[in-house]
Design a protein around this motif. Structure first.
Motif, PDB file in Angstrom:
ATOM      1  N   SER A 221      67.201  28.026  -3.204  1.00  0.00           N
ATOM      2  CA  SER A 221      66.672  29.371  -3.022  1.00  0.00           C
ATOM      3  C   SER A 221      67.117  30.030  -1.723  1.00  0.00           C
ATOM      4  N   ARG A 222      67.977  29.371  -0.974  1.00  0.00           N
ATOM      5  CA  ARG A 222      68.475  29.966   0.260  1.00  0.00           C
ATOM      6  C   ARG A 222      69.981  29.767   0.317  1.00  0.00           C
TER       7      ARG A 222
ATOM      8  N   PRO B  88      69.916  34.458   4.258  1.00  0.00           N
ATOM      9  CA  PRO B  88      68.703  33.969   4.911  1.00  0.00           C
ATOM     10  C   PRO B  88      69.015  32.881   5.925  1.00  0.00           C
ATOM     11  N   GLY B  89      68.439  33.018   7.101  1.00  0.00           N
ATOM     12  CA  GLY B  89      68.634  32.012   8.134  1.00  0.00           C
ATOM     13  C   GLY B  89      69.888  32.211   8.943  1.00  0.00           C
TER      14      GLY B  89
ATOM     15  N   THR C 114      65.390  38.886   2.776  1.00  0.00           N
ATOM     16  CA  THR C 114      65.797  38.269   1.524  1.00  0.00           C
ATOM     17  C   THR C 114      65.245  36.864   1.335  1.00  0.00           C
ATOM     18  N   ASP C 115      64.723  36.249   2.414  1.00  0.00           N
ATOM     19  CA  ASP C 115      64.133  34.920   2.248  1.00  0.00           C
ATOM     20  C   ASP C 115      62.829  34.983   1.464  1.00  0.00           C
ATOM     21  N   ARG C 116      62.390  36.207   1.139  1.00  0.00           N
ATOM     22  CA  ARG C 116      61.157  36.355   0.360  1.00  0.00           C
ATOM     23  C   ARG C 116      61.416  36.466  -1.135  1.00  0.00           C
TER      24      ARG C 116
ATOM     25  N   TYR D 153      70.756  34.161  -4.620  1.00  0.00           N
ATOM     26  CA  TYR D 153      69.543  33.711  -3.926  1.00  0.00           C
ATOM     27  C   TYR D 153      68.865  32.593  -4.695  1.00  0.00           C
TER      28      TYR D 153
END
Length: 890
Positions: A668-669, A699-700, A824-826, A839
């Motif tokens: 998911s990341r 993300p990250g 976008t990490d959500r 994602y």
């Protein structure tokens, strides 16, 4: 406060017959001589009735006489109830008079050689008011304007509109909106065309079950465009929208100070099938954008027809032509065929309204005779025209007579007047005589949306032949209590006066007809209990219900006058005039007269406008707002007292190093390895730097981004879909131009759709469309969603703890739309779509040993080649910023 001495009859008289002002091509530049040190708005909305007070205080800082001008734009449906000026401690109040009496004073001023101005100008939803007064050095003036209006329900919401344009920084600027709805407030949202993130800090909203308070109180620094500039950013509209709870289908009766109001808007009824005929003007004057927008709107409207409906199309110029000889069901096949027919409508020839209207009635009569109209269905005729009749019967009175005789009370006629060439009075009378209404469609980029919105108002009839009944021994002076049709999203309102010996309980009976059955609603309201509710609260304007009754009665009398015969018209006018004078309303029948200080030249007259009065000027007015303009009195030209002024309105730290395994899996990341990038602008000497279709943040990551170039064989692309987030993003991609022609974002909660094209942004909620031009400031806050747009063309759609979706319109090189994503990490693990797949579980291969600017990307079992490239990020100011990212083609 002192008032002018009675003996001062030689003072100049200012006559205000209206709320409008004459347009000038350029706003007068504000000077620092006249300082607006306080500007307040206090609006109290009690049971949909709004009482608004605008108070402005100014001081003349110059060492010579200066002219201060108070400007205000207020809703068309509003009635001014008072305007006063306080100058050097002397109050100059307004007095309501019959228009003829005020006109005599105006004519007398003209005869004496004094300058005078008679103006009639309107905007779409507003009327403009302005008054000027000369101010001595160091003198202070207080302006106070009061107006009232009944907020009508439109597509499921009430709307309070305020315009704000002080034209200078104001030390004390405050707006307070208090709303009290005993039924309960179901939702509340605000929207502004001038709000910035900085200004938003000055906006507070509080709400409980029955009350809401919206306050806007910006500091001087929050009002500034920038620290080094003294210009204000306040220039536009401030809107509050809300609706109320409706636990009872029979409605709500509220009582205050001996008067009652009954609100009726049942929302659980089934839609009645309709038989609708669209009568479309295709004469030569419709050529160009008008006919193009009409075709566009008609195609959308046809899509919204229910399968239970029947319809037909008539297009006319010198002659009228039917699409089908009989009405046909709104099946998918018939709708598609009708859309193809609509696409081919071309404009040419004259305007034969009479024959087209009679043909529409004949179609309905033929269907009725052949028993083709479903039982319990209703019949509607919707006419769209932009001009006067020029072919066949051209006498408007004869056409109205012919149409009234043909319809004979059996069908409802709605007339849409496109632009200002059309005789709106002719259309309005024809519609009102036949159980419908008229609406002007303004020539603008959103004309097609105006047509669609109107159709949505009448698209879902819920009841017909609605009648309200009250005990004759309990009430008197009841407003209109019978209505031909009730449409979904609207509201029926009946007000009246309680008799002195009325019973303790007021009962009501509402009769109507559904699709196949008659229905009766019964309800009771306890008088003492209702009276107590409104007796003491400070947040309501007391005795409002009596004024609501008078306001509604006057509006209905004015409407009845449009189609009344001479004798009846005189009686209606006399009653409306008497109520206008009794309750101090500035209406088309009355004027407000204000005595100015002795020695001030010029009488000014403004007549409350009606729709047709703008016809010969072709004037389209942009946003106008309350505020001030000033100037040296000696430099002003005679007759210059009234004007209309134009207006228009990231990421986290780098990810961990890549393991030595062939692929690095992240659930998911999407995380790229940390690496030293050697690529520089000179490393690609022959490749022009281009803008990708989409830039995806990883993300990250703080540096690395994924640049996606679509080479999609399909035009319609499902970009993102996240059922857990309740959001879906689709787009129409033009492969030849490598850009999106439109992008659409749909939210489940709240149910909102945002459609962005290079022309404008359209936000749809509850079937209500709102159009915004790119690079206009927008700040809209509704439950669960915030929508903002800045002057760079960046539109952000954000929800608490959810992904933020951005849409960017770039009109420089590579003009087009761009999709931007934040937070976008959500995204949930169920995100999907052409872009959403990035994602989910993503596998990154190691760097190419021969070329560290290349690597492999595996997404959902499919391999993609990723190349480190320079791309242009249009989020930055022109001409954009070069960034390095991993580029992937899909």
């Amino acid at each position: 406060m002192k008032t002018p001495a009675p003996g001062r009859t030689h003072g100049i008289v200012l006559v205000l017959l209206s709320l409008a002002v004459l347009q000038t091509s350029k706003a007068q530049k504000v000077q620092n001589d006249i300082d607006v040190y306080s500007l307040t708005v206090d609006s109290k909305v009690s049971c949909r009735f709004a009482h608004t007070v605008i108070t402005s205080r100014v001081v003349n800082k110059a060492d010579a006489v200066r002219e201060a001008t108070f400007q205000m734009e207020l809703p068309k449906k509003a009635f001014i109830t008072n305007f006063s000026m306080v100058i050097d401690g002397v109050t100059y109040p307004g007095n309501i008079k019959e228009k003829a009496a005020a006109q005599e004073q105006y004519s007398a001023a003209v005869a004496r050689g004094e300058s005078a101005g008679l103006v009639r100008a309107t905007g779409r939803k507003t009327e403009q008011f302005q008054v000027s007064v000369s101010v001595a050095p160091a003198a202070k003036v207080t302006f106070e304007l009061v107006y009232e209006e009944l907020l009508s329900r439109h597509l499921g919401a009430y709307e309070l509109l305020l315009k704000v344009r002080p034209q200078q920084l104001v030390k004390h600027l405050q707006m307070d909106i208090h709303i009290f709805e005993p039924q309960g407030i179901s939702f509340l949202e605000t929207e502004s065309t001038f709000m910035t993130n900085k200004l938003a800090e000055a906006l507070t909203t509080s709400q409980n079950k029955t009350k809401a308070h919206v306050r806007f109180k910006p500091t001087l620094s929050q009002q500034q465009k920038s620290p080094e500039k003294q210009d204000t950013v306040l220039d536009g509209s401030f809107v509050v929208r809300y609706d109320v709870d409706r636990p009872l289908a029979e409605g709500s009766i509220q009582i205050e100070n001996g008067y009652f109001v009954h609100y009726f808007a049942p929302d659980s009824l089934s839609t009645i099938p309709k038989n609708v005929i669209f009568v479309i003007d295709k004469s030569g004057s419709m050529m160009g954008r008008k006919i193009k927008q009409t075709r566009e709107a008609l195609i959308k409207i046809l899509d919204d027809l229910s399968p239970h409906d029947q319809f037909d199309l008539i297009s006319f110029s010198a002659e009228a032509t039917t699409w089908k000889p009989l009405l046909v069901p709104a099946s998918t096949e018939n709708v598609n065929e009708a859309k193809n027919y609509a696409t081919g409508i071309q404009a040419q020839g004259g305007t034969n309204i009479n024959d087209a209207m009679l043909m529409a009635v004949q179609l309905l009569e033929k269907a009725n005779q052949e028993e083709l109209l479903p039982e319990g269905s209703i019949t509607l005729i919707i006419l769209l025209t932009d001009g006067d009749p020029t072919v066949g019967e051209t006498n408007p009175s004869n056409i109205q007579k012919n149409v009234r005789k043909a319809i004979n009370g059996q069908h409802s006629l709605f007339c849409l007047g496109f632009g200002f060439d059309v005789s709106y009075a002719f259309l309005e009378k024809m519609a009102l005589e036949n159980g419908g209404l008229a609406r002007r469609i303004y020539e603008d980029s959103d004309s097609a949306l105006q047509l669609q919105d109107f159709y949505q108002e009448v698209a879902n009839p819920l009841m017909t032949s609605v009648a309200f009944e009250y005990p004759s021994n309990a009430v008197e002076s009841v407003t209109q209590n019978t209505f031909r049709v009730f449409f979904k999203g609207s509201e029926l309102v009946v007000a009246g006066k309680l008799r002195e010996q009325s019973p303790e309980v007021l009962s009501a009976k509402i009769r109507g007809q559904l699709h196949r059955d008659n229905i009766t609603f019964m309800m009771v309201s306890h008088v003492a209990e209702q009276e107590e509710m409104f007796r003491s609260p400070k947040y309501i304007f007391h005795s409002f219900m009596e004024r609501l009754w008078a306001y509604l009665t006057i509006q209905q009398l004015l409407e009845q006058m449009v189609s009344a015969l001479d004798a009846e018209k005189q009686a209606l006018e006399a009653r409306a005039l008497n109520l206008s004078l009794s309750y101090s309303f500035v209406t088309p029948l009355t004027s407000m007269v204000i005595t100015k200080p002795e020695g001030q030249e010029q009488s000014q007259v403004a007549e409350k406008p009606v729709e047709d009065e703008s016809r010969d000027r072709r004037v389209h007015l942009g946003p106008m707002i309350f505020g001030h303009s000033v100037g040296d009195r000696a430099s002003r030209k005679p007759g210059g007292g009234f004007k209309v002024l134009n207006g228009t309105p990231l990421f986290g730290p780098p990810g961990p190093p890549v393991p030595s395994s062939p692929f690095h899996r992240m659930s998911s990341r999407l995380v790229l390895p940390e690496l030293t990038l050697q690529t520089t602008p000179t490393a690609l000497p022959f490749a022009p730097v281009q803008a990708p279709s989409v830039i995806l943040p990883l993300p990250g990551q703080s540096v690395d981004r994924l640049c996606v170039d679509l080479r999609h064989p399909q035009e319609l692309v499902n970009l993102l879909s996240d059922p857990d987030q309740g959001v879906e993003v689709t787009g129409h991609f033009e492969t030849a131009k490598a850009r999106f022609s439109w992008i659409e974002v749909t939210f489940e909660n709240p149910q909102v759709q945002v459609h962005a094209s290079p022309e404008h942004v359209v936000m749809t909620r509850n079937r209500r469309n709102s159009a915004y031009k790119w690079k206009e400031t927008l700040y809209s806050v509704m439950p669960g969603l915030k929508v903002t747009m800045d002057k760079k063309g960046l539109l952000l759609l954000s929800r608490p703890d959810r992904v933020t979706i951005g849409l960017l319109f770039w009109d420089g090189p590579g003009k087009g739309l761009r999709l931007l994503l934040q937070d976008t990490d959500r995204f949930s693990s169920h995100v999907n779509g052409t872009l959403g797949q990035f994602y989910q579980d993503v596998l990154w291969g190691p760097l190419d040993t021969a070329d560290d600017s290349k690597r492999t990307l595996k997404v959902q079992g499919r391999d993609y080649s990723a190349t480190r490239k320079l791309k242009l990020d249009y989020q930055e100011s022109p001409p954009g910023k070069e960034i390095s990212c991993w580029s992937v083609e899909l």
